[in-house]
Design a protein around this motif. Structure first.
Motif, PDB file in Angstrom:
ATOM      1  N   GLU A 200       0.833  -1.202   0.000  1.00  0.00           N
ATOM      2  CA  GLU A 200       0.000   0.000   0.000  1.00  0.00           C
ATOM      3  C   GLU A 200       0.868   1.253   0.000  1.00  0.00           C
ATOM      4  O   GLU A 200       0.585   2.228  -0.712  1.00  0.00           O
ATOM      5  CB  GLU A 200      -0.919   0.011   1.225  1.00  0.00           C
ATOM      6  CG  GLU A 200      -2.015  -1.024   1.191  1.00  0.00           C
ATOM      7  CD  GLU A 200      -2.788  -1.075   2.512  1.00  0.00           C
ATOM      8  OE1 GLU A 200      -2.579  -0.206   3.384  1.00  0.00           O
ATOM      9  OE2 GLU A 200      -3.603  -1.997   2.649  1.00  0.00           O
ATOM     10  N   THR A 201       1.940   1.230   0.789  1.00  0.00           N
ATOM     11  CA  THR A 201       2.842   2.383   0.876  1.00  0.00           C
ATOM     12  C   THR A 201       3.547   2.617  -0.458  1.00  0.00           C
ATOM     13  O   THR A 201       3.691   3.766  -0.902  1.00  0.00           O
ATOM     14  CB  THR A 201       3.880   2.169   2.001  1.00  0.00           C
ATOM     15  OG1 THR A 201       3.188   1.949   3.227  1.00  0.00           O
ATOM     16  CG2 THR A 201       4.790   3.359   2.150  1.00  0.00           C
ATOM     17  N   LEU A 202       3.982   1.528  -1.106  1.00  0.00           N
ATOM     18  CA  LEU A 202       4.625   1.667  -2.414  1.00  0.00           C
ATOM     19  C   LEU A 202       3.657   2.239  -3.448  1.00  0.00           C
ATOM     20  O   LEU A 202       4.027   3.105  -4.255  1.00  0.00           O
ATOM     21  CB  LEU A 202       5.175   0.311  -2.890  1.00  0.00           C
ATOM     22  CG  LEU A 202       6.413  -0.195  -2.151  1.00  0.00           C
ATOM     23  CD1 LEU A 202       6.750  -1.620  -2.603  1.00  0.00           C
ATOM     24  CD2 LEU A 202       7.597   0.728  -2.398  1.00  0.00           C
ATOM     25  N   LEU A 203       2.427   1.766  -3.413  1.00  0.00           N
ATOM     26  CA  LEU A 203       1.420   2.279  -4.341  1.00  0.00           C
ATOM     27  C   LEU A 203       1.162   3.760  -4.077  1.00  0.00           C
ATOM     28  O   LEU A 203       1.115   4.575  -5.012  1.00  0.00           O
ATOM     29  CB  LEU A 203       0.127   1.463  -4.204  1.00  0.00           C
ATOM     30  CG  LEU A 203      -1.003   1.812  -5.149  1.00  0.00           C
ATOM     31  CD1 LEU A 203      -0.569   1.609  -6.610  1.00  0.00           C
ATOM     32  CD2 LEU A 203      -2.226   0.962  -4.854  1.00  0.00           C
ATOM     33  N   LEU A 204       1.026   4.111  -2.789  1.00  0.00           N
ATOM     34  CA  LEU A 204       0.827   5.520  -2.426  1.00  0.00           C
ATOM     35  C   LEU A 204       2.039   6.346  -2.847  1.00  0.00           C
ATOM     36  O   LEU A 204       1.891   7.460  -3.371  1.00  0.00           O
ATOM     37  CB  LEU A 204       0.593   5.641  -0.920  1.00  0.00           C
ATOM     38  CG  LEU A 204       0.400   7.053  -0.369  1.00  0.00           C
ATOM     39  CD1 LEU A 204      -0.821   7.729  -1.015  1.00  0.00           C
ATOM     40  CD2 LEU A 204       0.278   7.026   1.140  1.00  0.00           C
ATOM     41  N   ASN A 205       3.236   5.792  -2.656  1.00  0.00           N
ATOM     42  CA  ASN A 205       4.459   6.487  -3.045  1.00  0.00           C
ATOM     43  C   ASN A 205       4.480   6.742  -4.558  1.00  0.00           C
ATOM     44  O   ASN A 205       4.840   7.835  -5.014  1.00  0.00           O
ATOM     45  CB  ASN A 205       5.674   5.653  -2.617  1.00  0.00           C
ATOM     46  CG  ASN A 205       6.966   6.418  -2.733  1.00  0.00           C
ATOM     47  OD1 ASN A 205       6.965   7.640  -2.738  1.00  0.00           O
ATOM     48  ND2 ASN A 205       8.077   5.701  -2.837  1.00  0.00           N
ATOM     49  N   LYS A 206       4.071   5.740  -5.339  1.00  0.00           N
ATOM     50  CA  LYS A 206       4.011   5.921  -6.793  1.00  0.00           C
ATOM     51  C   LYS A 206       3.013   7.005  -7.164  1.00  0.00           C
ATOM     52  O   LYS A 206       3.270   7.852  -8.034  1.00  0.00           O
ATOM     53  CB  LYS A 206       3.632   4.601  -7.480  1.00  0.00           C
ATOM     54  CG  LYS A 206       4.749   3.601  -7.530  1.00  0.00           C
ATOM     55  CD  LYS A 206       4.290   2.329  -8.245  1.00  0.00           C
ATOM     56  CE  LYS A 206       5.380   1.275  -8.236  1.00  0.00           C
ATOM     57  NZ  LYS A 206       4.960   0.041  -8.906  1.00  0.00           N
ATOM     58  N   ARG A 207       1.849   6.985  -6.515  1.00  0.00           N
ATOM     59  CA  ARG A 207       0.824   7.999  -6.799  1.00  0.00           C
ATOM     60  C   ARG A 207       1.343   9.396  -6.443  1.00  0.00           C
ATOM     61  O   ARG A 207       1.153  10.359  -7.203  1.00  0.00           O
ATOM     62  CB  ARG A 207      -0.447   7.710  -6.009  1.00  0.00           C
ATOM     63  CG  ARG A 207      -1.225   6.537  -6.526  1.00  0.00           C
ATOM     64  CD  ARG A 207      -2.494   6.348  -5.710  1.00  0.00           C
ATOM     65  NE  ARG A 207      -3.138   5.098  -6.065  1.00  0.00           N
ATOM     66  CZ  ARG A 207      -3.929   4.428  -5.252  1.00  0.00           C
ATOM     67  NH1 ARG A 207      -4.161   4.875  -4.028  1.00  0.00           N
ATOM     68  NH2 ARG A 207      -4.493   3.316  -5.647  1.00  0.00           N
TER      69      ARG A 207
END
Length: 125
Positions: free
Chosen positions: A96-103
């Motif tokens: 989730e953090t990686l996805l948020l980081n990408k966003r």
């Protein structure tokens, strides 16, 4: 013949007594031998009982140690299960953090592009 019979009769008790004495001596020796063998076997039995007692004590120590180790193994298994569950939770959080980081990185890129465009507009006019 009567005197012969008397001689036989009188010699028989002496022969019987000698035979009985020899028999008694033989039986006494045999009894001593059997008694010595019995005493030796009793000693062996006592020694074996002592060894059995020592082995029983060692077995009881090993069983107690086994119980402790079994308990520790169970505790370790529980810790592994808990760690595995935490790891899955952390992996989920990390995804989730990686996805948020990408966003957020994509959003930063858009904002930086927008900012760059905004800074260039006054020069165009």
């Amino acid at each position: 013949t009567i005197s012969n019979d008397n001689h036989l009769v009188s010699s028989c008790p002496a022969t019987d007594a000698t035979m009985l004495k020899e028999r008694l001596t033989f039986v006494s020796r045999k009894l001593e031998q059997v008694t010595a063998e019995r005493d030796a076997l009793r000693q062996v039995n006592l020694e074996q009982r002592g060894r059995v007692s020592v082995l029983d004590d060692e077995l009881n120590r090993q069983l107690a140690k086994n119980e402790v180790l079994t308990s520790e193994i169970d505790e370790c298994r529980l810790q592994v299960e808990e760690s595995t569950a935490r790891r899955f939770m952390l992996v989920g959080t990390l995804k989730e953090t990686l996805l948020l980081n990408k966003r957020l990185t994509a959003r930063i890129d858009v904002l930086e592009t927008s900012l760059a465009n905004t800074r260039q507009e006054p020069h165009r006019r």
